[in-house]
Scaffold this motif. Structure first.
Motif, short mmCIF file in Angstrom:
data_model
loop_
_atom_site.label_atom_id
_atom_site.label_comp_id
_atom_site.label_asym_id
_atom_site.label_seq_id
_atom_site.Cartn_x
_atom_site.Cartn_y
_atom_site.Cartn_z
N PRO A 15 -5.64 -5.31 -12.53
CA PRO A 15 -4.86 -5.02 -12.51
C PRO A 15 -3.60 -3.98 -11.03
O PRO A 15 -2.56 -4.29 -10.95
N GLU A 16 -4.87 -3.76 -10.27
CA GLU A 16 -4.30 -3.29 -9.17
C GLU A 16 -4.11 -4.34 -8.27
O GLU A 16 -3.45 -3.93 -7.00
N THR B 77 0.62 -1.01 0.10
CA THR B 77 0.03 -0.13 -0.03
C THR B 77 0.93 1.56 0.25
O THR B 77 0.62 2.14 -0.87
N TYR C 144 -0.30 4.35 -1.80
CA TYR C 144 -1.82 4.29 -2.50
C TYR C 144 -2.14 4.51 -0.56
O TYR C 144 -1.33 4.47 0.36
N ASN D 241 8.10 -6.44 -7.27
CA ASN D 241 7.09 -6.34 -6.81
C ASN D 241 7.06 -7.69 -6.21
O ASN D 241 5.55 -7.79 -6.34
N ASP E 135 -8.98 -5.63 -4.09
CA ASP E 135 -7.24 -4.58 -4.38
C ASP E 135 -6.05 -6.09 -3.91
O ASP E 135 -4.65 -5.83 -4.04
N TYR E 136 -6.96 -6.96 -2.28
CA TYR E 136 -5.91 -7.28 -2.04
C TYR E 136 -6.43 -8.84 -1.62
O TYR E 136 -7.31 -8.69 -1.19
N SER F 248 -10.05 0.64 0.08
CA SER F 248 -9.73 -0.87 -0.66
C SER F 248 -10.44 -2.22 -0.21
O SER F 248 -11.02 -2.45 0.62
N ARG G 109 4.47 1.44 -0.54
CA ARG G 109 4.99 0.87 -1.54
C ARG G 109 6.94 1.29 -0.41
O ARG G 109 7.47 1.24 -1.36
N ARG H 104 -0.76 -6.17 -9.65
CA ARG H 104 0.21 -5.12 -9.56
C ARG H 104 1.93 -6.06 -7.77
O ARG H 104 3.06 -5.79 -8.31
#
Length: 337
Positions: free
Chosen positions: A244-245, A135, A156, A295, A218-219, A161, A137, A272
């Motif tokens: 994609p995220e 989140t 982010y 990543n 998202d997760y 989320s 990064r 991601r």
């Protein structure tokens, strides 16, 4: 040979003479690279009036098992079972028991308990840390720090989320508890969705509901056992359905994810990132491409490795020894019979 502090600390207990007919027999295999002597000491602290013996060699296990009625350990092979004439209870030190000869234990009338719940706090925190890492990064910030590069990058926010937790056992529930203050929407996936759970929404493993959940995720946190249903659950189609995220967090078992499909998804940017505490194969070979992705966070099946792990295991063993002495019918975490 270099000294190993962890082993040196327990030299005295390693040379203790064997105890005849122990109240609790501990098998020699440890876990997480932590000396099993720590488990023995934790049980002894909780049962000071009882004899607790560690079988340190295969021969010692075969000898001690002949008179032991209460045994605890990570595994229990069929060859040991052949000598376990007086075995009444086996306290498995793992949450999963699929690796045990359960049918044979049933035939002998052996009660089996597991370690469900001991991994809740430690793995719950691991998952939360992995989510926050992606989140905010932090991996990007760490890379720029190593380069001494003062250059802004976009992060982010976790708030708002959607987190999907596959498996709502003790670990899945612990993950949800730790996510609650962050203002996220949660989706739980379990075999019996009618039972509900600690998430905003609960669904099953199959059908359009699961695909729809992936599309909104998202997760994606995998905290389920490895079964026929979950093996390969996150395949090429599932990874394509994720946005994609999306970030994958796997603390379940490696084969729940199709590794080749995951590598392809990471290479093409279809997701991601991924945090993997388990892999398939495991250990991950040195030349595996997963090591090369910026990543991807890889930890060596390490999410449960904290000093409190053996303490929580010992709590279960001590409670069940006392329950047996009080002739109680049900044991903590009893799974068989």
């Amino acid at each position: 040979m270099p000294s190993n502090d962890a082993d040196d600390e327990y030299t005295e207990s390693a040379t203790e003479p064997p105890v005849t007919d122990p109240d609790v027999l501990v098998l020699r295999k440890g876990t997480h690279g932590t000396p099993v002597e720590q488990y023995v000491d934790a049980i002894r602290d909780r049962l000071p009036e009882h004899t607790v013996e560690l079988a340190r060699t295969p021969a010692a296990e075969r000898e001690a098992i002949q008179s032991a009625s209460f045994v605890t350990g990570m595994t229990f092979g069929e060859e040991l079972l052949e000598s376990a004439d007086k075995l009444e209870t086996f306290a498995c030190a793992y949450a999963g028991t699929g690796h045990l000869p359960l049918d044979e234990l049933d035939e002998r009338g052996v009660t089996v308990t597991n370690a469900s719940g001991v991994h809740g706090p430690n793995i719950g925190e691991h998952v939360l840390g992995a989510i926050l890492r992606f989140t905010r990064r932090f991996h990007v910030g760490n890379r720029r720090q190593r380069r001494r590069e003062w250059r802004h990058y976009r992060a982010y926010e976790l708030q708002g989320s959607t987190v999907t937790v596959v498996g709502l056992g003790a670990i899945g529930q612990a993950v949800c508890e730790r996510l609650e203050p962050f203002g996220v929407e949660t989706i739980g996936v379990r075999y019996s969705p009618e039972k509900g759970g600690p998430t905003d929404e609960v669904i099953g493993f199959e059908g359009e509901a699961f695909q729809d959940a992936l599309a909104r995720t998202d997760y994606l946190v995998l905290a389920c056992p490895l079964t026929e249903t979950t093996r390969g659950l996150i395949d090429r189609e599932a990874l394509t359905t994720l946005g994609p995220e999306a970030v994958l967090v796997n603390i379940a078992r490696g084969p729940v994810v199709d590794t080749d499909a995951l590598v392809s998804a990471l290479r093409s940017g279809r997701i991601r990132g991924a945090s993997l505490d388990v892999t398939d194969p495991e250990p991950l070979p040195e030349d595996h491409p997963l090591w090369t992705f910026d990543n991807v966070q890889i930890t060596p099946h390490n999410a449960g490795h904290t000093p409190q792990y053996y303490d929580r295991l010992a709590d279960i063993v001590a409670e069940n020894v006392e329950r047996l002495e009080n002739s109680e019918d049900e044991l903590v975490n009893q799974v068989r019979p």
